[in-house]
Design a protein around this motif. Sequence first.
Motif, short mmCIF file in Angstrom:
data_model
loop_
_atom_site.label_atom_id
_atom_site.label_comp_id
_atom_site.label_asym_id
_atom_site.label_seq_id
_atom_site.Cartn_x
_atom_site.Cartn_y
_atom_site.Cartn_z
N ARG A 19 -5.21 5.13 2.47
CA ARG A 19 -4.36 3.94 2.31
C ARG A 19 -4.80 3.23 1.03
N ILE A 20 -3.98 3.33 0.02
CA ILE A 20 -4.36 2.88 -1.32
C ILE A 20 -3.38 1.81 -1.79
N GLN A 21 -3.90 0.74 -2.41
CA GLN A 21 -3.03 -0.28 -2.99
C GLN A 21 -2.17 0.35 -4.09
N LYS A 22 -0.91 -0.07 -4.13
CA LYS A 22 0.03 0.53 -5.08
C LYS A 22 -0.40 0.35 -6.53
N GLN A 23 -1.09 -0.74 -6.83
CA GLN A 23 -1.47 -1.01 -8.22
C GLN A 23 -2.73 -0.27 -8.64
N THR A 24 -3.33 0.49 -7.74
CA THR A 24 -4.54 1.25 -8.06
C THR A 24 -4.20 2.40 -9.00
N PRO A 25 -4.91 2.56 -10.14
CA PRO A 25 -4.68 3.73 -10.99
C PRO A 25 -5.00 5.01 -10.23
N PHE A 26 -4.22 6.03 -10.48
CA PHE A 26 -4.42 7.29 -9.75
C PHE A 26 -5.80 7.86 -10.02
N ASN A 27 -6.35 7.66 -11.20
CA ASN A 27 -7.67 8.18 -11.51
C ASN A 27 -8.75 7.54 -10.64
N LEU A 28 -8.56 6.27 -10.25
CA LEU A 28 -9.50 5.63 -9.33
C LEU A 28 -9.37 6.24 -7.93
N GLY A 37 1.43 3.58 -6.96
CA GLY A 37 2.79 3.18 -6.59
C GLY A 37 3.83 3.80 -7.48
N ALA A 38 3.57 3.84 -8.80
CA ALA A 38 4.53 4.42 -9.74
C ALA A 38 4.66 5.92 -9.51
N LEU A 39 3.55 6.58 -9.23
CA LEU A 39 3.59 8.01 -8.99
C LEU A 39 4.36 8.33 -7.72
N ARG A 40 4.17 7.51 -6.70
CA ARG A 40 4.91 7.74 -5.46
C ARG A 40 6.41 7.61 -5.68
N ASP A 41 6.81 6.60 -6.46
CA ASP A 41 8.24 6.39 -6.71
C ASP A 41 8.84 7.56 -7.48
N VAL A 42 8.08 8.15 -8.37
CA VAL A 42 8.57 9.28 -9.15
C VAL A 42 8.73 10.52 -8.28
N SER A 43 7.77 10.75 -7.38
CA SER A 43 7.73 12.00 -6.61
C SER A 43 8.48 11.93 -5.29
N TYR A 53 0.82 -1.21 0.00
CA TYR A 53 0.00 0.00 0.00
C TYR A 53 0.86 1.26 0.00
N THR A 54 0.24 2.34 -0.42
CA THR A 54 0.82 3.68 -0.34
C THR A 54 -0.11 4.55 0.48
N ILE A 55 0.47 5.32 1.39
CA ILE A 55 -0.30 6.29 2.16
C ILE A 55 -0.26 7.62 1.41
#
Length: 666
Positions: free
Chosen positions: A147-156, A201-207, A114-116
């Motif tokens: 608390r969002i699963q890392k594989q969730t699209p950001f738009n969701l 998850g990908a957005l978190r890793d970038v930012s 998950y990502t917070i």
Amino acid sequence: MSTFNLCLSAAYDLKLYKFDDERVTKEDVRRALEEQYGGEEELPQTNPGYNNTPFKFTKYSNAYMLVYIRVGDKDKIICDVDEKDIAEHLRMRLKKEQEEKEDKRRYKAQAHLYTIIKVARDEDLKEQIGKDIYFDLVDHDKVRSFRIQKQTPFNLFKEEVAREFGIPVQFQRYWIWAKRQNHTYRPNRPLTPQEEAQTVGALRDVSNKAHNAELKLFLEVEHGQDLHPVPPPDKNKEDILLFFKLYDPEKEELRYVGRSFVKSSGKPMEILTKINELAGFAPDEEIELFEEIKFEPTVMCERLDRRASFRFSQIEDGDIICFQKKPLPEGEEKFRYPDVPSFLEYVKNRQIVHFRALERPKEDEFCLELAKNHTYDDVVERVAQHLGLDDPSKIRLTPHNCYSQQPKPNPIKYRSIDRLLDMLIHYNQISDILYYEVLDIPLPELQCLKTLKVAFHHATKDEAIVLNIRLPRQSTVGDVLNEIKTKVELSHPNAELRLLEVFYHKIYKIFPLNEKIENINDQYWTLRAEEIPEEEKNLGPNSRLIHVYHFTKENAQNQVQIQNFGEPFFLVIHEGENLANVKVRIQKKLQVPDEEFSKWKFAFLSLGRPEYLEDSDIVSSRFQRRDVYGAWEQYLGLEHSDTTPKRAYATNQNRHTFEKPVKIYN
């Protein structure tokens, strides 16, 4: 261990008393109800707007209760407990606690999936600025987190935000926060459509360069005239998002009033009407503008040139503009902090200090709002003013030890520390506690003197007197003894005194009369003064002066350990004198009743090993040393139970117990 007696004087009026052996004191509700269970505790932050690392310490204040059970009731009480034997409300509570424990375990096990996401909004800035924080824009630990699963699209994720905040997806725009080189934390840029198409998850890793489990965002929402959300305005490289804070010098209040886009090529004078509108001022109100640049390690808040372009002033996305009404000439003297920079400087340095009397180190006496950059003189003057004392130099301060939660051993010397902050720092932690004493003479004079706490033992009276002897540092032990003679009652006018060093119920030293007192330490051991008995003054060639100590034996880890207690003393023994005669003199000296004395055992101890003596044994044959030092090597031990009530030794907190009645004279 301490216990508590709870007295209910009214439904909501709870009075608590702490019973600590023979000492009964009032206790506040927080300490009584929250600090009695051991565990770990985090000290609260003492300075809003000043980001200290939280200090955690282990509490050792948990108490134990000894329960006695009648033998006849043993089978009823110490028996197997079935679930039906537990009350319903306890079963429900235990079940809930177990479920919470399982949820925490599962949460921790799945944390890597998950990502917070912490979402800050204008509402958070309005709520926090001027209350919880003053610098920067928001405390991210106090905003809504998802608390969002890392594989969730950001738009969701945006759809979940829409459900939570009632902001339709098409009206949401998110900004990435960035930590700048000057240690401030500001919204840096909006997310691009390409980034919003990624997974959480990908957005978190970038930012997130720190690669932790959190993604921090600012949610920009624009509202129309009817306060309903409208699409965010287009933003190009020329547009800059600024945040505005308003300062009121009369109320000493700083608050967030909003944000706005400006053109990089534009000038502050072109948006004065807009800024006045944010504050609710008249459109033509004269205002002054300041840029809040940083606050670590020092505050930097500079006046903004209203005629220079934002680009020329190096203003960029996320910058903070503080403003206020232009003060009148007489206003600068009227207000404590007439402008934004002086107020922010005050906020950065202000410190609430809890002062405690040194003789009552667990009880707050009063609090003062001071500044971290206050000088030594500033601090003692404020304390003296609060206490109604005319001479601040009679105040002596002692720092606080954050780990032991006790005063430090050494007080602060007169003007030896420049700033209040240096008085409060303990290693990496900043305390908010200082201890004070009110002296009878100014501290500079006192520091030229040496103060020794000496326990005087009368030759025939049981009562011991603790004296504070204050003399010039170059004085000798002889001077100390002469001073004591003027303060106590002696058995006869020509009595001679000696000064001893006693530590853990053993005599380690007799001080020579010519020894300087400057280097004598009374912090960890006891200084004891006593009359020299006449028989010791005229020792014959075959007589000995020996150490006599009380002791008990304790079994620890299959080994017998000697534990000394009580008051040690010297005794003259004569050539050929057997133990039976020595016992008669000891009983007379200590005035012990026959019934009790008959239970005592006598032993010769060398290096902690007892060799028990018979009445016919010649005592002097065991003691061949003629000097009275080497107390740790050999002594005559009196083995019996320690039945005397323990008293905290009055000279300082590090003392061992002292069994005789004690009076303290200053």
